[in-house]
Design a protein around this motif. Sequence first.
Motif, PDB file in Angstrom:
ATOM      1  N   PHE A  71       0.818  -1.216   0.000  1.00 33.28           N
ATOM      2  CA  PHE A  71       0.000   0.000   0.000  1.00 33.28           C
ATOM      3  C   PHE A  71       0.848   1.260   0.000  1.00 33.28           C
ATOM      4  CE2 PHE A  71      -3.230  -3.091   1.031  1.00 33.28           C
ATOM      5  CZ  PHE A  71      -4.198  -2.701   0.123  1.00 33.28           C
ATOM      6  N   GLY A  72       2.067   1.183   0.494  1.00 36.98           N
ATOM      7  CA  GLY A  72       2.986   2.315   0.351  1.00 36.98           C
ATOM      8  C   GLY A  72       3.317   2.552  -1.110  1.00 36.98           C
ATOM      9  N   ALA A  97      -3.566   5.313   4.798  1.00 43.24           N
ATOM     10  CA  ALA A  97      -4.315   4.829   5.965  1.00 43.24           C
ATOM     11  C   ALA A  97      -4.120   3.320   6.129  1.00 43.24           C
ATOM     12  CB  ALA A  97      -5.796   5.164   5.825  1.00 43.24           C
ATOM     13  N   MET A  98      -4.059   2.610   5.020  1.00 43.39           N
ATOM     14  CA  MET A  98      -3.799   1.165   5.091  1.00 43.39           C
ATOM     15  C   MET A  98      -2.389   0.904   5.618  1.00 43.39           C
ATOM     16  SD  MET A  98      -6.475  -0.613   4.140  1.00 43.39           S
ATOM     17  CE  MET A  98      -5.959  -2.163   3.439  1.00 43.39           C
ATOM     18  N   VAL A  99      -1.404   1.682   5.171  1.00 42.86           N
ATOM     19  CA  VAL A  99      -0.038   1.550   5.684  1.00 42.86           C
ATOM     20  C   VAL A  99      -0.032   1.822   7.185  1.00 42.86           C
ATOM     21  CG1 VAL A  99       2.292   2.554   5.626  1.00 42.86           C
ATOM     22  CG2 VAL A  99       1.071   2.107   3.489  1.00 42.86           C
ATOM     23  N   TYR A 100      -0.717   2.870   7.604  1.00 40.83           N
ATOM     24  CA  TYR A 100      -0.793   3.226   9.021  1.00 40.83           C
ATOM     25  C   TYR A 100      -1.418   2.090   9.841  1.00 40.83           C
ATOM     26  CZ  TYR A 100      -2.654   5.451  13.218  1.00 40.83           C
ATOM     27  OH  TYR A 100      -2.982   5.741  14.504  1.00 40.83           O
ATOM     28  N   MET A 101      -2.522   1.536   9.361  1.00 40.66           N
ATOM     29  CA  MET A 101      -3.167   0.456  10.104  1.00 40.66           C
ATOM     30  C   MET A 101      -2.288  -0.788  10.147  1.00 40.66           C
ATOM     31  SD  MET A 101      -7.242   0.721   9.287  1.00 40.66           S
ATOM     32  CE  MET A 101      -7.099   0.646   7.521  1.00 40.66           C
ATOM     33  N   ALA A 102      -1.605  -1.096   9.043  1.00 39.19           N
ATOM     34  CA  ALA A 102      -0.707  -2.258   9.032  1.00 39.19           C
ATOM     35  C   ALA A 102       0.430  -2.056  10.024  1.00 39.19           C
ATOM     36  CB  ALA A 102      -0.162  -2.486   7.625  1.00 39.19           C
ATOM     37  N   LEU A 121      -3.932  10.757  17.656  1.00 42.62           N
ATOM     38  CA  LEU A 121      -4.095  11.948  16.818  1.00 42.62           C
ATOM     39  C   LEU A 121      -4.209  11.564  15.337  1.00 42.62           C
ATOM     40  CD1 LEU A 121      -4.200  15.020  16.531  1.00 42.62           C
ATOM     41  CD2 LEU A 121      -1.706  14.985  16.327  1.00 42.62           C
ATOM     42  N   VAL A 122      -3.348  10.669  14.874  1.00 38.55           N
ATOM     43  CA  VAL A 122      -3.383  10.239  13.467  1.00 38.55           C
ATOM     44  C   VAL A 122      -4.684   9.496  13.178  1.00 38.55           C
ATOM     45  CG1 VAL A 122      -2.241   8.837  11.703  1.00 38.55           C
ATOM     46  CG2 VAL A 122      -0.872  10.133  13.338  1.00 38.55           C
ATOM     47  N   THR A 123      -5.067   8.615  14.096  1.00 41.81           N
ATOM     48  CA  THR A 123      -6.325   7.888  13.921  1.00 41.81           C
ATOM     49  C   THR A 123      -7.495   8.866  13.858  1.00 41.81           C
ATOM     50  OG1 THR A 123      -5.401   5.993  15.119  1.00 41.81           O
ATOM     51  CG2 THR A 123      -7.793   6.063  14.862  1.00 41.81           C
ATOM     52  N   THR A 174     -16.535   4.097   3.995  1.00 45.43           N
ATOM     53  CA  THR A 174     -17.268   3.649   5.192  1.00 45.43           C
ATOM     54  C   THR A 174     -16.559   2.476   5.833  1.00 45.43           C
ATOM     55  OG1 THR A 174     -19.331   4.386   4.168  1.00 45.43           O
ATOM     56  CG2 THR A 174     -19.516   2.874   6.033  1.00 45.43           C
ATOM     57  N   ALA A 175     -16.093   1.540   5.027  1.00 45.30           N
ATOM     58  CA  ALA A 175     -15.337   0.400   5.559  1.00 45.30           C
ATOM     59  C   ALA A 175     -14.056   0.856   6.231  1.00 45.30           C
ATOM     60  CB  ALA A 175     -15.036  -0.593   4.433  1.00 45.30           C
ATOM     61  N   MET A 176     -13.411   1.875   5.659  1.00 42.59           N
ATOM     62  CA  MET A 176     -12.186   2.407   6.272  1.00 42.59           C
ATOM     63  C   MET A 176     -12.504   3.006   7.639  1.00 42.59           C
ATOM     64  SD  MET A 176      -8.932   2.636   5.675  1.00 42.59           S
ATOM     65  CE  MET A 176      -8.655   2.631   3.918  1.00 42.59           C
ATOM     66  N   LEU A 177     -13.646   3.691   7.758  1.00 37.23           N
ATOM     67  CA  LEU A 177     -14.069   4.220   9.063  1.00 37.23           C
ATOM     68  C   LEU A 177     -14.194   3.101  10.091  1.00 37.23           C
ATOM     69  CD1 LEU A 177     -16.834   6.823   8.160  1.00 37.23           C
ATOM     70  CD2 LEU A 177     -14.812   7.245   9.558  1.00 37.23           C
ATOM     71  N   VAL A 178     -14.844   2.015   9.697  1.00 36.33           N
ATOM     72  CA  VAL A 178     -15.039   0.875  10.605  1.00 36.33           C
ATOM     73  C   VAL A 178     -13.688   0.275  10.995  1.00 36.33           C
ATOM     74  CG1 VAL A 178     -16.022  -1.441  10.809  1.00 36.33           C
ATOM     75  CG2 VAL A 178     -17.352   0.389   9.737  1.00 36.33           C
TER      76      VAL A 178
END
Length: 183
Positions: A71-72, A97-102, A121-123, A174-178
Amino acid sequence: MHGPAMSGWLLMVLCTATGSYCLIRMRGCRGPERRAAGGEALMGLGMAAMAVPATALTLPSWHWVVYAVVFGAAAVHAVRPAGNGGRHLHHAVGCLAMVYMAAAMAGAGAHGAHTAGGVPLVTGVLLLYFAGYVLRSGPRLVPLAPVGGGTVPVADPAGSRPELVPACRVSMATAMLVMLLAL
């Protein structure tokens, strides 16, 4: 992702359906639209894989690194083309956001903890961005009645369904929010 298994499975089904539609849409597109559909397919299917409940599948600890690298690279690819109405910027934010969550999940797994991960803060900033995107783009999905009293066309002569493209983007946001809430 953390959270109840049922919500993880439902999120996985939603993201799989969205990603699969984008893959199918790639066949009928050319040029920049094809690349955009491919990026959205990657995002949807990647989100589906990330949403599988941790209790259902045990993966090696390094799989989060693979997510971050893929994702990066997708984020770099998304910001490289210029002048496409901000859609590439939105896709880049989603990829980051996917990189951050991973990275957050890798950090949580490295410490053996199943607690909330990430920097609050990032979240929070990501939650505000995706909530704003859904609230701004969601109402645009409601068709307005034409002035002449006719019907709203839902397909072009080639048989594609252009109204599903923004619906897919809103469903992925919406899925990213969840997913961010479950982090």
